[in-house]
Scaffold this active site. Structure first.
Site, short mmCIF file in Angstrom:
data_model
loop_
_atom_site.label_atom_id
_atom_site.label_comp_id
_atom_site.label_asym_id
_atom_site.label_seq_id
_atom_site.Cartn_x
_atom_site.Cartn_y
_atom_site.Cartn_z
N PHE A 2 51.02 18.59 7.09
CA PHE A 2 52.07 18.61 8.09
C PHE A 2 51.85 19.79 9.03
O PHE A 2 50.92 20.58 8.84
CB PHE A 2 53.45 18.72 7.41
CG PHE A 2 53.70 17.66 6.38
CD1 PHE A 2 54.25 16.44 6.74
CD2 PHE A 2 53.37 17.88 5.05
CE1 PHE A 2 54.46 15.45 5.79
CE2 PHE A 2 53.58 16.89 4.09
CZ PHE A 2 54.13 15.67 4.47
N SER A 40 53.92 9.83 2.76
CA SER A 40 54.38 11.19 2.52
C SER A 40 55.28 11.65 3.66
O SER A 40 54.93 11.52 4.83
CB SER A 40 53.19 12.15 2.40
OG SER A 40 52.41 11.83 1.27
N CYS A 47 56.86 17.94 0.23
CA CYS A 47 56.22 16.66 0.53
C CYS A 47 56.66 15.67 -0.53
O CYS A 47 56.33 15.82 -1.71
CB CYS A 47 54.70 16.83 0.52
SG CYS A 47 53.79 15.27 0.66
N THR A 49 57.34 11.37 -1.64
CA THR A 49 56.77 10.04 -1.43
C THR A 49 57.87 9.00 -1.25
O THR A 49 58.81 8.93 -2.06
CB THR A 49 55.91 9.63 -2.64
OG1 THR A 49 54.85 10.59 -2.78
CG2 THR A 49 55.30 8.25 -2.45
N ALA A 67 60.68 15.06 -9.10
CA ALA A 67 60.47 15.31 -10.52
C ALA A 67 60.74 16.78 -10.86
O ALA A 67 61.15 17.57 -10.00
CB ALA A 67 59.06 14.91 -10.92
N HIS A 105 53.82 21.81 -0.18
CA HIS A 105 53.91 22.32 -1.54
C HIS A 105 54.68 23.64 -1.51
O HIS A 105 54.13 24.69 -1.18
CB HIS A 105 52.51 22.53 -2.13
CG HIS A 105 51.71 21.27 -2.18
ND1 HIS A 105 50.34 21.25 -2.26
CD2 HIS A 105 52.09 19.96 -2.14
CE1 HIS A 105 49.91 20.00 -2.27
NE2 HIS A 105 50.95 19.21 -2.20
N THR A 155 57.16 31.88 13.18
CA THR A 155 56.36 33.10 13.25
C THR A 155 57.16 34.26 12.69
O THR A 155 58.34 34.45 13.03
CB THR A 155 55.97 33.41 14.71
OG1 THR A 155 55.18 32.33 15.23
CG2 THR A 155 55.15 34.69 14.79
#
Length: 206
Positions: A2, A40, A47, A49, A67, A105, A155
């Site tokens: 991404f 995704s 991220c 699904t 999960a 992640h 930033t």
């Protein structure tokens, strides 16, 4: 992958399941024909699904499963009906890379410790946020470097110990959930991918 450029704000319509697995249904303005099962989507940073997609007025409702690892590291476990979240579709080859490379992640949670208006003009006020990073992640955050907070590429303006600041312009405050954020809120934090690998290489050499 991404970019951290939010493309829509979605709203949680239901949360099902308990324990180590939750199914979250999210209403979004995306064309359901463009979301394949298994696609995704960055949802406030993580991220996730798409496990189902249904047409809905003004767009679609898609569902994602979260999960144990996601529930432990992110804010997903706190989501409830009505929670608004930043969304971004996955990067395609040829797309403009306007933010920075984001994996979806999440590394941990950052906490807002202060919010203040710093400028105001015809387009609105810009806001400076001061955040506290987890001690183990603070070393990856550098002045003028990039961070991803709740799925938004930003930033870093300054760093002092485990605290860092970011500046949000009026446009970003209006088209993301940042306009709603207040002191005490916790945000999904993903540190810069390059910083993480650079630190790991330095550790290996040592």
């Amino acid at each position: 992958m991404f970019t951290g450029l939010v493309s829509a704000v979605g709203t949680v319509v239901s949360v099902a399941g308990e324990g180590d697995l939750r199914r979250v249904a999210i209403r979004a303005p995306y064309d359901p024909a463009t979301i394949a099962l298994g696609a995704s989507i960055a949802c406030a940073g993580p991220c996730l699904t798409a496990v189902s997609v249904e047409p809905a007025e003004g767009g679609c409702v898609f569902a994602v499963d979260a999960a144990a690892e996601t529930l432990m590291r992110t804010t997903v476990g706190t989501w409830a009906r009505g929670t608004r979240i930043n969304l971004e579709r996955s990067l395609r080859i040829g797309d403009e890379l306007g933010g920075h490379l984001v994996t979806g992640h999440v590394d941990g949670l950052a906490e807002i410790v202060a919010r203040e208006s710093v400028t105001a003009d015809a387009w609105g006020a810009s806001e400076r946020f001061t955040l506290r990073a987890p001690a183990a992640l603070a070393k990856f955050i550098a002045e003028k470097g990039s961070v991803c907070l709740d799925g938004t590429s930003l930033t870093v303006n300054g760093v002092t110990g485990d605290r860092f600041t970011v500046l949000l312009i009026p446009h970003t405050l209006q088209v993301t959930t940042w306009g709603e954020r207040q002191e005490g809120d916790r945000l999904n934090l993903e540190v810069d991918l390059i910083a993480r690998y650079a630190a790991r290489l330095a550790e290996a050499r040592a």
